[in-house]
Every structure is written in C-alpha cells, then in structure tokens.
Scaffold this active site. Structure first.
Site, PDB file in Angstrom:
ATOM      1  N   HIS B 648      59.658 101.733  37.859  1.00  0.00           N
ATOM      2  CA  HIS B 648      59.751 100.564  36.990  1.00  0.00           C
ATOM      3  C   HIS B 648      60.728  99.576  37.584  1.00  0.00           C
ATOM      4  CE1 HIS B 648      63.761 100.605  35.009  1.00  0.00           C
ATOM      5  NE2 HIS B 648      63.748 101.886  35.335  1.00  0.00           N
ATOM      6  N   CYS B 649      60.624  98.352  37.131  1.00  0.00           N
ATOM      7  CA  CYS B 649      61.640  97.351  37.471  1.00  0.00           C
ATOM      8  C   CYS B 649      61.955  96.635  36.172  1.00  0.00           C
ATOM      9  CB  CYS B 649      61.132  96.419  38.553  1.00  0.00           C
ATOM     10  SG  CYS B 649      59.605  95.580  38.103  1.00  0.00           S
ATOM     11  N   ARG B 650      62.009  95.337  36.199  1.00  0.00           N
ATOM     12  CA  ARG B 650      62.295  94.639  34.955  1.00  0.00           C
ATOM     13  C   ARG B 650      60.999  94.269  34.238  1.00  0.00           C
ATOM     14  NH1 ARG B 650      64.591  88.706  34.955  1.00  0.00           N
ATOM     15  NH2 ARG B 650      62.506  88.562  35.783  1.00  0.00           N
TER      16      ARG B 650
END
Lengths: 220, 719
Positions: B648-650
């Site tokens: 995941h990231c943002r």
C-alpha cells in the site's frame, strides 16, 4: 410384488404425494387410481406379463413434477452450461457398436469419425447413466417397477416390440438429424427460447397427432 | 457469476462427467415421478387419453425458462457461457416430424425410455436399441443427409427474434400459453372420453396464478450485470491460458456435432470472444499428439505449401474450401492457416456463412507458429526454463526438416510480435518495430498538452486519474471493472488487443493503468520502459494526429479482481501477523516525519520499501530496475514467492508499481493491493498507527492537492 415390498413402499410414496395431496385433497382419492388402470380394471389380469397391474402407484402431480424437472434443467444450465440430453449418449453407443464390428469404417465415417478414439468420453453418456439410475431408484421406491412389455390388452407382444424397435430406429435417426431429442432439443432448447427447438416441437407434435391413429392398436 | 463447465471447457472432463451423472439422476427421478416410466401414459398424449406429457413438459419448460431469464438478469450466468444450439430450419423441421412419427410408433422418447428401462419395461429396452441402430443408420446415411442437415441454417437464433417481439413478450406469452394448455388438458381429461378427475381446479388455479406471478417477477428483476454475456471472457482470462481456450473450442465443436452455420452476429461474437482462433501452442500440441478430430488446412499457394507446411496439413485453395471440407462440416476441428491472419479470417467467415461452425484460424498464422512454437530458446527474449526449452526443441524436431536448424530469419513482417510472456516490459525498439500492426493499441499517459504537441503515431491519450474516483467515501480508488471497461471500450480496445502503456516519466502511471487492465482480466499489455522520455531519447517518430477508433462493447468481469483488499482485511492481516505489509511510501512519510493525511506514521508491523527504490534513471527517463537487481532486493524482504504480502501507499498509485514488480516481474503469487492505503487507515482513529518522530501537521493545501489530475506526473517528487 410381495406384501412386504408393498409395506416398504408406503413411506416414499406418501412423501411423493404429500405436496399435491395438500392442495388437491378433495379430489385426490380418485386420482390415487392410476390413469392406465381405469379401462383395465374390469378385465382379468394377463397371465404373465401384466399390462397395468392394479397395485400400480399413481405418479406425482404432473405440474409439480414438471416444476421439479424445470428446476433440474435450470441447474443443468447453471452448472454444466448445457441442457439435458439423452439421445446423444445413445448415438455414442452406436459409434462404439459400429466400431466393434467395423472399426476402420466407423473411424473413417463422416459423422461418428470425429468422436474417436473415445466416443464415450462425453458428458451426455454420464447423464444418460444418471437418468437410468434415477428412473430405477424412483420406480423401485414408488412401487412402479414392473418387468413387462407395456401394451394394450389385445395387442400382441410382437406387434408392440416391432413398433417400439422401428419407432426407436426412426427416433434415433431423427434425433441425430435434429441434433437432439425431446429432452435435448425440445425441452432444453425451448427453455432458452431457441427458434429451432420450437420448430422441432411443433413438427414433432404435428406428426405425432397425424400418425398416432395408425399405431393405436398396440394400446387397445 | 457462475463459470459453467461448458465455459471453462470442463464439460467433457471428470468434473463434468460427475455433474452430468448427478443431474441425469435428478432428471430420471423427475421423469419417473411424472409417470413417464410408462409408454402408455406417454403415448396417451397423442390419443387424448393422458395429457401428462403436455402438463409436465410445459411446466418444466416455463419453470426453466423463467429461472434462466432471472439468472441472466441477476448476473448469475451469462448467455455466452451456455451451450446454445444453432437453428437449422430444415434439419429441425424434418427431424421433428420424423421424431414425432418414431415417438407415436414406439411410445417412448430416448430419455423416458431410459427411465422406462429402469422401471422394467422391456419395450423401452427395444426402443433404446432402435435409437442406437437409428444413430448408426444416420452415420451411414450422413453423406446423403448432410445437405438437409445443414439446410436453412440460421445460427443461434431465438424465437423472439424470429417472431420479432421482445424476449419478455415471448416469455409472458409462453407462460400464459402453458397455463391455457394446462386448462385445456384438464378439460380433455375430464371429458366424456376419459372422465378422469385430474388435479383439483383449486390447485390448478393456484398453480396458474403462481406461474404467471413468477413470470412477472422474473421479467421485472433488475439487470445486475452491465455487460451480460461478455463479462466472463475477460474475467476468466487470467485463469485460463491459451490452450484452455482451444479446449473449450473443442468442447464446443464436439457438442455442436452435426450442426452448422452462424450469422454475422455469431461470427462477430466468436471474434470478440476469441472462439474463432486456435493458439499456436495448442495447435502444436494437437498435431504432435495425433489428434484425429483435427483437420489442418494450409490455404497458401501450392508453391508455398510445397516449400514448407505444418505436418498433417492439406493444401486446399480458398475457393475449393467449402467443397473439400463438406464432409468435415460440424465435425471435429478445422484449422485454417496462412502466413498471417487476413486470408484465413476471410475464409473462415465465408465458411461460417456456409454453415461451418467448427472452423478456427491459427492465431498469427504460420508466422505466429514459428514465433511462438518453433523459435529457438536461444533467440527468445524471455528466459526459458529447461522444460520449455525442451518442448521447443521437441517441436522443432517434429515440425522442421532436419536441415532447418536455425530459422532465425523467419519472415515476420506485418505481424505483431508480442513478447512470449505477457504482461511484460518492452523497450522503445520493440514498440517502434510493432507500431501500426493490427492488434496493438498504444496509450499515452502524459498530460494532454504534451500529447497534443507530439505523440507516438496512433497512440491514445488517457488521463490516469480518469481511472480513479471516489468509491463509497474513499477517494482516489481504482474504479470498478464495468467503469474501467467503458473507458477502454470507448477507445476501441478489446480483450484481444495488445495494449502498450506509455507513461510520461513516472512508471507508477503505467502500473496504475496496468492495475486497471488487470482488474478487467486483461493480461495482453506491455509497459514501455522509460515511457515517452525513452521514446524521445531514441529519436523515434512522433506525430500530432488523433487516432482513428470506434467504440466497442465493453467487457467487464463480474466479481472482485482477486488482488484488491479492504482496510478491514489489512487490519485482520495485521492482527494475524503472518502477512508482510509493505508500505511503499517515501521513508519520511513512513516514519511520520512528513504527513499529508489525517495522521502521520504507518501501520504497525509494516515494512517500508519506497517505490522509488525499484526505479532507476536511464538518461532522462525513469525506468524500472533490472529484474535481477529487484529479485535480490525483495528476496531480502520477502522470504518466499508465495508469502502473503499486502502493498500500500497513500492513494494506491505508488503501490501499483510495487504490486506490478512483485507479481508480474518477479513472480510473487500472493501479493494483495490495499488501494485505499494510508488515506483510509489514517482517517480511522480506531485503527492503530506507529509514528517515530514528532509528527508535523499536515498542510491543508497538500491534502487538497492530491486529487488533482496533473499530480500524477509529479507525484514522485512531491512525496
């Protein structure tokens, strides 16, 4: 059929009729008498092969049986992606039979040829085995199993079997031509609204009604 | 949605056999319970002494028809996944008429005779023997009957089409018609001829009303799938490698034995679903295994054929195809090939119009066969396993004359040379070499002004952010499959197209589009390494023309994509402790030193592997690092290729690159994608967060900015 057998038959029979009996209670009693046996009741039973034995149990309410059959057909479409069928398996058997007698001819033939080397490796073959088993189980549990040649009281066995054989040959040929029989082409195709299936059924009933009187004596 | 055994090609496999056996058992049970173990009862319908056949048959027909209409509307099953027999007017009319005669004579039909045999009826046994004999008779007579068997071929056509009414009208009419027939049947049975009380009128009235109600309900159900019938083609693609498609084709060819023809619509459908092709690998397998059902036809000139042809092929000039192949119509599989695909496609269509339903063309023709089956392992871009190399060597030994050891110079002009494994990273040279070839669609992800100023000839401009939107309150989510499908369909990009994704500078744009294609089950895509900068650096041509394209029908799979996970699932994985959570944001966002979300920090237990670590500079362009380097780096983080991983990231943009690298480049098999990412997690105070340094307050400006379309370009820098 022995008395003990009949005893055993009571419970599944009652089960099978439970649903219709609820709604059709007032008129249910006369229906218990199998339709076939009505004309025959006064007639003495045939010596060995009974035509319509008095203890024959009545089948299920036809509408409910139809709904169940429809649900089975729907399940077949949802799981297999194809409808029901019966004649396909018999054609495969025909291919095996021809192969047993004339292997080279069968393999080179235009219609059966592509089915080799394993004509029986086909889903409808298994389905027909299931149909036979289902019929066997249901007939046995419903008390309708009877070893006999079904025919009219005055019809000869030879006439009945000859007509059954010729009828079979014609129906076998016809079901190949039409790519299916009453179940595979008529019912299964009809349920998915195919034009050809309705055409097939229309022509089937038309000739059936037109020609049936010729063969009526096997039933009288 | 159900993937029927027919659609997955398993109808004639053990699973299909078991299912058919069970369904057959129920079928037999129903027939017997209906009283159809008796020929007198069956034949009674023709003498008006017993109308059970009409009652049972039409109850069943209407029940199944209503059920299937409902199932299709609810998206439970797609029509493409059902085996539907094409209508052949002559065969069906003549077959029906003959069958009626056989039925009236024999008192049975095949299915009921099997039940009759189970009930001990010896006349049923004789009838069944007759059917077998009649089938043999048909086989023997086939050369003479064949013209009739194909006469009036109309393809798969529905009664409502033939009558020019709507399906709903037909279904309603059938239901009402059945009810009317039931009442007439009861009247007949109660009449003086039989005088038998049937079911009670109350029952029949209730049944009639229920049936009509069921029809009204079934016809008014909401339509839940947007693209009925097409949905599964795309969704199945990942699970179904090329050979399976041909197996399915075989199943179809087998079950459609003795049938013919398709109208234009059906040909188009076959084209759209790829059912008109056979893949080179599958063809090679069939030839090498001596498949007897296969008729292989080389439609090139005799000179070309004599120079080289595939083993077992026959040389038939195009104009003689219908004549020469007449005996094979509807039997087995006919595969046409030429050098490319145009001629076989035209020939195939002509044959289809003439009633051949079992004709396939070899994907990419003889050239494709050389490229995909016979090209030596040493000349291939993708590394080959020893097994693959052995298979290639075997195929070469089988198909090629001994002296033809190095066919490196096989003519390949004009045919799209897709990388042997898809999806893949490609170099500008590859794209330049394949540009303009049929089946290649190029998507340019740069902002529109840059695109307008000059782009790869024929490329489509697409804004990455148009693939994302707000899903149930979560911003910047990859859109649901049907919406994505619409996007691509509007550009005329279909399931068989090879999509080349060209980003401006950020590989994460390309991988986000890749995610969108993956959600659609579309694996036929490549990513241009270095994007447009690499193209420019190579001095390759550009123009300012807009591409010509026509929208097509969208293909959207139903159901989840199999790789996207929700916050709750991530929470469960975190609690479980067995899943590696990879946070691919830049290190200072991971640590919490910087933040532009509700809370700074990261998910407890998460490992930081910034997505930029997977990138390298190649001149001006940003590229994805070489596979070997990435392989090594990730081996240090993830112990095994089947380890459960969530990336995941943002917002899901950067994580798309890590997901792509892990699954598509390195072959990790259990990597999930937490699209909502830190945006969602940080905004749920009840979910724990770890933050090492003292957090900075998020600037509101930055928070608002993150939805801006242009941001995708500069995202790398900004974060």
């Amino acid at each position: 059929m022995s008395d003990t057998d009949k005893e055993k038959d009571v419970s599944p029979q009652a089960e099978a009729q439970a649903a219709p009996a609820e709604q059709a209670a007032p008129e249910r009693q006369p229906e218990q008498v199998a339709p076939e046996q009505q004309p025959e009741t006064p007639r003495p039973a045939a010596p060995r092969l009974q035509v319509a034995p008095p203890q024959d149990k009545a089948p299920m309410n036809p509408y409910l049986a139809g709904v169940l059959l429809g649900l089975t057909l729907m399940t077949s479409y949802l799981i297999l992606g194809a409808g029901l069928g019966a004649s396909g398996a018999l054609a495969r058997l025909g291919a095996v039979l021809e192969h047993a007698l004339l292997p080279a001819r069968a393999e080179a033939s235009a219609y059966f040829g592509p089915w080799f080397p394993n004509p029986l490796s086909y889903y409808l073959v298994f389905m027909l085995a299931g149909v036979f088993a289902g019929g066997l189980v249901s007939a046995a549990s419903g008390g309708r199993m009877r070893l006999m040649i079904e025919r009219g009281p005055t019809a000869s066995r030879v006439r009945r079997l000859a007509l059954a054989l010729i009828g079979g040959v014609i129906a076998g040929f016809a079901s190949r031509l039409a790519q299916g029989c009453t179940s595979g082409q008529g019912l299964s195709g009809g349920a998915v609204l195919l034009t050809g299936s309705f055409l097939f059924m229309g022509c089937l009933f038309a000739t059936g009604y037109l020609t049936a009187w010729i063969f009526r004596r096997q039933w009288t | 949605m159900i993937a029927t055994l027919y659609s997955t090609g398993q109808l004639n496999a053990p699973l299909g056999f078991a299912a058919a056996l069970a369904i057959g058992f129920c079928f037999g049970l129903c027939l017997e319970k209906a009283g159809f173990g008796s020929s007198r009862r069956l034949a009674g319908v023709f003498y008006f002494t017993d109308m059970s056949v009409v009652k049972v048959m039409f109850s069943a027909l209407v029940t199944a028809a209503l059920g299937l209409v409902a199932a299709q509307k609810l998206g439970i099953v797609a029509q493409d996944d059902l085996f539907l027999m094409p209508t052949i007017l002559g065969a069906h009319a003549a077959g029906g008429a003959l069958f009626g005669l056989g039925f009236a004579m024999g008192g049975w039909c095949p299915g009921t005779a099997a039940v009759g045999l189970g009930s001990g009826r010896m006349d049923a046994l004789v009838f069944l023997a007759g059917i077998v004999l009649g089938s043999i008779g048909y086989n023997e007579a086939y050369p003479w009957v064949a013209p009739l068997a194909g006469y009036g071929s109309r393809g798969v056509v529905f009664l409502h089409q033939s009558l020019d009414i709507t399906r709903d009208q037909l279904v309603l009419a059938l239901t009402v018609g059945a009810v009317v027939m039931f009442w007439i049947s009861e009247v007949i049975e109660r009449g003086p001829a039989i005088a038998r009380p049937g079911v009670s009128r109350v029952f029949l009235a209730v049944f009639s009303i229920l049936l009509c109600l069921a029809a009204v309900v079934a016809l008014n159900l909401p339509r839940l799938n947007l693209a009925p019938g097409q949905a599964l083609t795309a969704s199945r693609a990942p699970a179904q490698p090329a050979p399976a498609a041909a197996t399915q084709a075989q199943g179809q060819a087998q079950s459609m034995n003795g049938q013919a023809a398709s109208p234009e619509a059906q040909m188009l459908a076959a084209m759209a679903t790829g059912k008109d092709h056979i893949e080179p690998e599958e063809l090679a397998r069939r030839i090498m295994s001596g498949d007897k059902a296969l008729t292989l036809v080389d439609i090139r000139s005799k000179a070309e054929f004599d120079a080289f042809h595939l083993k077992g092929a026959v040389n038939i000039p195009v104009q003689q195809l219908p004549e020469e192949l007449a005996s094979k119509r509807g039997h087995g599989i006919i595969v046409l090939y030429s050098n490319g695909m145009t001629h076989p496609a035209q020939a195939r269509d002509s044959l289809a119009r003439l009633g051949f339903t079992n004709v396939y063309m070899l994907t990419d023709g003889l050239r494709g066969f050389f490229e995909r089956v016979l090209k030596p392992a040493s000349l291939r871009e993708a590394p080959m396993s020893a097994e693959q190399a052995k298979a290639i060597a075997e195929a070469r030994g089988f198909f090629l004359p001994a002296e033809l050891a190095a066919p490196a110079g096989t003519a390949t002009a004009g045919v799209l040379q897709a990388p042997s494994a898809l999806p893949a990273l490609v170099e500008p040279a590859w794209l330049a070499a394949n540009l303009g070839k049929p089946g290649l669609k190029v998507i340019d992800l740069r902002p529109q002004p840059q695109y307008n100023g000059g782009h790869i000839p024929g490329s489509f401009s697409l804004n990455v952010e148009s693939l994302r939107g707000n899903l149930a309150g979560l911003p910047s989510m990859l859109l649901p499959a049907p919406m994505l499908a619409q996007h691509f369909a509007q550009m005329g990009i279909g399931a068989r197209d090879l999509v080349a994704i060209v980003s401006g500078e950020a590989p994460i744009d390309a991988t986000l589009v890749a995610m969108a294609l993956e959600r659609l089950g579309h694996k036929r895509y490549v990513i241009l390494q270095g994007g447009m900068k690499a193209w420019n650096a190579a001095g390759l041509p550009k123009d300012t023309q807009l591409p010509a394209a026509a929208a097509i029908r969208p293909h959207a799979p139903d159901g989840p994509d199999g790789f996207t996970v929700t916050g709750r699932e991530v929470q469960a994985a975190m609690a479980g402790g067995k899943t590696i959570i990879l946070d691919v944001r830049p290190a200072d966002y991971f640590s919490g030193a910087k933040s532009d979300e509700a809370r700074p920090g990261h998910i407890p237990g998460a490992i930081n592997r910034p997505f930029t670590e997977d990138q390298a500079k190649s001149g001006e362009a940003t590229v994805i690092k070489p596979r070997e380097e990435l392989e090594k780096a990730y081996a240090a983080i993830i112990p095994s290729k089947d380890q459960a991983v969530i990336v995941h990231c943002r917002t899901g943009h950067q994580a798309s690159q890590t997901w792509w690298v892990l699954t598509r480049l390195l072959g990790y098999t259990n990597v999930k994608y937490y699209d909502a990412g830190w945006t969602e997690w940080s905004a749920r105070p009840e979910w724990p967060a770890v933050s090492s340094p003292k957090p900075q307050t998020a600037s509101p400006q930055q928070v608002q900015e993150h939805q801006a379309p242009a941001q995708s370009q500069g995202q790398e820098k900004k974060q």
